[in-house]
Motif scaffolding. Structure first.
Motif, PDB file in Angstrom:
ATOM      1  N   ALA A 295      30.001  43.875  42.986  1.00  0.00           N
ATOM      2  CA  ALA A 295      30.573  44.422  44.216  1.00  0.00           C
ATOM      3  C   ALA A 295      31.909  45.074  43.885  1.00  0.00           C
ATOM      4  O   ALA A 295      32.686  44.530  43.097  1.00  0.00           O
ATOM      5  CB  ALA A 295      30.756  43.317  45.239  1.00  0.00           C
ATOM      6  N   PRO A 296      32.205  46.242  44.443  1.00  0.00           N
ATOM      7  CA  PRO A 296      33.428  46.966  44.084  1.00  0.00           C
ATOM      8  C   PRO A 296      34.695  46.145  44.226  1.00  0.00           C
ATOM      9  O   PRO A 296      35.615  46.253  43.402  1.00  0.00           O
ATOM     10  CB  PRO A 296      33.420  48.155  45.052  1.00  0.00           C
ATOM     11  N   GLU A 297      34.765  45.299  45.252  1.00  0.00           N
ATOM     12  CA  GLU A 297      35.969  44.501  45.437  1.00  0.00           C
ATOM     13  C   GLU A 297      36.131  43.447  44.349  1.00  0.00           C
ATOM     14  O   GLU A 297      37.258  43.104  43.953  1.00  0.00           O
ATOM     15  CB  GLU A 297      35.983  43.845  46.819  1.00  0.00           C
ATOM     16  N   ILE A 298      35.008  42.946  43.823  1.00  0.00           N
ATOM     17  CA  ILE A 298      35.084  41.974  42.727  1.00  0.00           C
ATOM     18  C   ILE A 298      35.536  42.663  41.453  1.00  0.00           C
ATOM     19  O   ILE A 298      36.407  42.171  40.731  1.00  0.00           O
ATOM     20  CB  ILE A 298      33.723  41.276  42.538  1.00  0.00           C
ATOM     21  N   THR A 299      34.942  43.827  41.162  1.00  0.00           N
ATOM     22  CA  THR A 299      35.360  44.577  39.984  1.00  0.00           C
ATOM     23  C   THR A 299      36.842  44.914  40.046  1.00  0.00           C
ATOM     24  O   THR A 299      37.577  44.757  39.061  1.00  0.00           O
ATOM     25  CB  THR A 299      34.527  45.862  39.846  1.00  0.00           C
ATOM     26  N   ALA A 300      37.298  45.366  41.203  1.00  0.00           N
ATOM     27  CA  ALA A 300      38.713  45.719  41.347  1.00  0.00           C
ATOM     28  C   ALA A 300      39.606  44.507  41.121  1.00  0.00           C
ATOM     29  O   ALA A 300      40.652  44.602  40.454  1.00  0.00           O
ATOM     30  CB  ALA A 300      38.960  46.313  42.729  1.00  0.00           C
ATOM     31  N   SER A 301      39.190  43.348  41.642  1.00  0.00           N
ATOM     32  CA  SER A 301      39.976  42.131  41.474  1.00  0.00           C
ATOM     33  C   SER A 301      40.047  41.713  40.017  1.00  0.00           C
ATOM     34  O   SER A 301      41.112  41.319  39.511  1.00  0.00           O
ATOM     35  CB  SER A 301      39.368  41.003  42.312  1.00  0.00           C
ATOM     36  N   LEU A 302      38.930  41.810  39.314  1.00  0.00           N
ATOM     37  CA  LEU A 302      38.910  41.420  37.903  1.00  0.00           C
ATOM     38  C   LEU A 302      39.751  42.373  37.061  1.00  0.00           C
ATOM     39  O   LEU A 302      40.511  41.942  36.182  1.00  0.00           O
ATOM     40  CB  LEU A 302      37.476  41.378  37.390  1.00  0.00           C
TER      41      LEU A 302
ATOM     42  N   SER B 169      27.694  49.198  32.903  1.00  0.00           N
ATOM     43  CA  SER B 169      28.472  48.055  32.450  1.00  0.00           C
ATOM     44  C   SER B 169      28.395  46.968  33.519  1.00  0.00           C
ATOM     45  O   SER B 169      27.951  47.213  34.650  1.00  0.00           O
ATOM     46  CB  SER B 169      29.934  48.436  32.228  1.00  0.00           C
ATOM     47  N   ALA B 170      28.860  45.772  33.180  1.00  0.00           N
ATOM     48  CA  ALA B 170      28.904  44.705  34.180  1.00  0.00           C
ATOM     49  C   ALA B 170      29.779  45.103  35.361  1.00  0.00           C
ATOM     50  O   ALA B 170      29.434  44.854  36.522  1.00  0.00           O
ATOM     51  CB  ALA B 170      29.414  43.418  33.536  1.00  0.00           C
ATOM     52  N   TYR B 171      30.913  45.719  35.080  1.00  0.00           N
ATOM     53  CA  TYR B 171      31.797  46.171  36.156  1.00  0.00           C
ATOM     54  C   TYR B 171      31.081  47.114  37.120  1.00  0.00           C
ATOM     55  O   TYR B 171      31.333  47.095  38.329  1.00  0.00           O
ATOM     56  CB  TYR B 171      33.014  46.887  35.575  1.00  0.00           C
ATOM     57  N   ASP B 172      30.201  47.960  36.604  1.00  0.00           N
ATOM     58  CA  ASP B 172      29.500  48.930  37.443  1.00  0.00           C
ATOM     59  C   ASP B 172      28.552  48.255  38.435  1.00  0.00           C
ATOM     60  O   ASP B 172      28.216  48.848  39.470  1.00  0.00           O
ATOM     61  CB  ASP B 172      28.675  49.893  36.580  1.00  0.00           C
TER      62      ASP B 172
ATOM     63  N   THR C  10      40.397  33.707  39.118  1.00  0.00           N
ATOM     64  CA  THR C  10      40.933  34.904  39.766  1.00  0.00           C
ATOM     65  C   THR C  10      40.894  34.810  41.286  1.00  0.00           C
ATOM     66  O   THR C  10      41.253  35.760  41.967  1.00  0.00           O
ATOM     67  CB  THR C  10      40.145  36.148  39.330  1.00  0.00           C
ATOM     68  N   GLY C  11      40.475  33.682  41.837  1.00  0.00           N
ATOM     69  CA  GLY C  11      40.413  33.530  43.283  1.00  0.00           C
ATOM     70  C   GLY C  11      40.467  32.067  43.658  1.00  0.00           C
ATOM     71  O   GLY C  11      40.569  31.187  42.796  1.00  0.00           O
TER      72      GLY C  11
END
Length: 240
Positions: free
Chosen positions: A120-127, A114-117, A144-145
């Protein structure tokens, strides 16, 4: 490169066709027909926003464009999330209309991704946090920032920020079913490096594979706005 080719430019997440406004005239001046559609539910199509919009919806947006414009030998350029769209599109009956795939600082999905996968992990977590906190559980909020995809010019940042819109979270969680057809086409990756935001392990899917062409441009993730000349030249050079 001979003129007369068609380019279909697919924008990144929470953006719209507007994100290509400085690149499209440059490609047209090189003799190209250029299409920069806005995907369902975003920007000038934000009135269509619903939880039902997913990756398949955005793939269908582009498939129908290719069909109704009767495009052939088309170069598809996907930026960021747009890499998901152009890869999945190749698994439809649009494949014979496509000549090249250009991933402009884009996600390169493999089956099950998926796009989330791929972020960067920190971006996925933020979204994900923003969806839960401010997106009613189904919308990725427009903002979101504090920044806008690496833009540093205050005027550009304000202009782009005013145009960002919410995006259905399903487009980020849907997974790619197959990349067999996409793998059959010439593929090109252009990495934007100032700063680099697509994770190295994703970029390496292109950089380390001799079947791809690979290039870098010293520009931020929103390089199509901040460095349009360099981005346009890189696109043209990739498919010459």
């Amino acid at each position: 490169m001979a003129g007369g080719r068609s380019a279909v430019l697919i924008h990144g997440g929470r953006q719209g066709g507007w994100s290509w406004v400085r690149v499209t005239p440059l490609l047209r001046s090189a003799g190209w027909d250029v299409y920069a559609p806005t995907l369902s539910g975003l920007a000038d199509r934000a009135h269509l926003l619903t939880p039902a919009i997913d990756l398949a919806t955005h793939v269908e947006d582009v498939r129908v464009l290719l069909e109704y414009q009767d495009l052939h030998d088309a170069v598809l350029v996907g930026h960021s999330y747009g890499g998901m769209v152009i890869t999945a599109l190749c698994e439809t009956d649009a494949l014979p209309r496509i000549a090249d795939l250009v991933y402009l600082d884009a996600l390169i999905p493999r089956p099950g991704d998926s796009a989330y996968d791929l972020m960067a992990p920190e971006i996925t977590a933020s979204l994900r946090e923003a969806v839960a906190r401010a997106g009613d559980g189904w919308r990725v909020p427009a903002r979101t920032g504090s920044g806008v995809f690496g833009l540093t010019d205050p005027a550009d940042t304000a202009w782009a920020r005013a145009r960002l819109t919410d995006q259905p979270a399903a487009t980020y969680t849907d997974t790619l079913r197959s990349d067999t057809a996409a793998s059959s086409l010439p593929r090109h990756f252009i990495r934007l490096t100032d700063p680099a935001v697509i994770p190295d392990h994703v970029v390496d899917r292109a950089r380390l594979d001799p079947a791809w062409t690979y290039a870098e441009v010293a520009a931020p993730h929103a390089g199509a706005l901040s460095h349009p000349d360099e981005v346009a030249r890189a696109i043209l050079a990739a498919v010459q």
